[in-house]
Design an enzyme around this catalytic site. Sequence first.
Site, PDB file in Angstrom:
ATOM      1  N   CYS A   1     -55.134 -17.197 -70.570  1.00  0.00           N
ATOM      2  CA  CYS A   1     -55.004 -17.996 -69.347  1.00  0.00           C
ATOM      3  C   CYS A   1     -55.323 -17.158 -68.120  1.00  0.00           C
ATOM      4  CB  CYS A   1     -53.596 -18.577 -69.256  1.00  0.00           C
ATOM      5  SG  CYS A   1     -53.323 -19.529 -67.754  1.00  0.00           S
TER       6      CYS A   1
ATOM      7  N   CYS B   1     -53.082 -17.744 -65.087  1.00  0.00           N
ATOM      8  CA  CYS B   1     -51.751 -17.137 -65.195  1.00  0.00           C
ATOM      9  C   CYS B   1     -51.814 -15.625 -64.982  1.00  0.00           C
ATOM     10  CB  CYS B   1     -51.153 -17.368 -66.587  1.00  0.00           C
ATOM     11  SG  CYS B   1     -51.450 -18.979 -67.277  1.00  0.00           S
ATOM     12  N   ASP B   2     -52.811 -14.985 -65.559  1.00  0.00           N
ATOM     13  CA  ASP B   2     -52.768 -13.525 -65.683  1.00  0.00           C
ATOM     14  C   ASP B   2     -53.826 -12.769 -64.888  1.00  0.00           C
ATOM     15  OD1 ASP B   2     -50.649 -13.840 -67.434  1.00  0.00           O
ATOM     16  OD2 ASP B   2     -51.945 -14.021 -69.176  1.00  0.00           O
TER      17      ASP B   2
END
Length: 317
Positions: free
Chosen positions: A140, A143-144
């Site tokens: 992701c 997200c990261d």
Amino acid sequence: MVTPNELKDRYKVVILGSGPAGLTAALYTARANLDPIIFEGFEAGGQLTLTTDVENYPGFPDGIQGPELIDNMRKQAERFGAKCVLAEVNSVDLSTRPFKVVTGENVLEAETLIVASGASARLLGLDSEKILIGHGVSTCATCDGFFFKGKELVVVGGGDSAVEEGVFLTKFATKVSIIHRRDKLRASKILQDRAFKNSKLDFIWDSVVEEILGNKDEGVKGVRIKNVKTGEVATKECQGVFIAIGHNPNTQILKAQLEMNEAGYIVTKDGSTITNVPGVFAAGDVQDQVYRQAVTAAGSGCMAALDAERFLEEHSE
Ligand code: NAP
């Protein structure tokens, strides 16, 4: 937490899945005294348990670890009487209400069903990938990506996700290489054009990742790549690997019983979690191919709880 032996014969609300969608649905239905049971499923806690730092879930100014966030959500739901069971549901029968839910030796009845079984990111199937996920390997970018400021990255895949994530990651990374197993992208033309114009992005064609190099303590150091046309093997240095080869919604046991789109995601009525079967609601990634965030999943879990509560009020015996 209850064991499968402690299950009751009938529940007002049965929830499939224990990610942010399922646990938020549990919190709301428990606070409404609907005594929900949550089947945690084969990946208890869902995709958040595969990530480390979560910095984009509101309410945590210093960020929080994915597994800890899930634990907190579970505890919060349990505080109001929600019961979690570490078991999978093997089959459901949605042809009559109450619905039948089969788990191991037990068959129980559900007055409403909230499907929050999520989607699983497809993985390459490498041992090194399993070890390094959350330690330099991610599924992701939203997200990261932030954790890879100033690093060199690779993205695996050739669809819209890979190209979109590749472009997104150039905001943080010094360089991003998209590794694709063919010499043509599946991604839409507009995304391709954007990628080809981006000077921080390049492509490694006709190639597959055979191994991710690194260890849990020091993170990712590189990838071993094989050219599928020439057979040539090369090592590419990088500090992060994003796998973007698609997701599979976890809807196998519901096939032919609920309306789904061609990719297998459950279809819900616009602006709600209502499915085509009255009394069945779907929340989170199992019905969301677009946003796929913990906070949007939690939001739709709340919607499913409110939809189920309203349904029960209207259909109480
Ligand atoms: P996808 O379209 O299924 O593409 C998956 C990509 O990964 C393909 O290029 C495929 O290669 C490759 N792949 C699959 N298995 C692989 C493996 N084992 N090893 C190496 N490569 C592998 O998935 P997606 O990109 O996640 O998109 C899913 C859906 O969401 C699509 O309908 C897409 O249009 C949509 N989406 C849209 C947007 C947007 O419009 N902004 C953004 C993201 C996603 P091949 O090409 O060789 O099959």
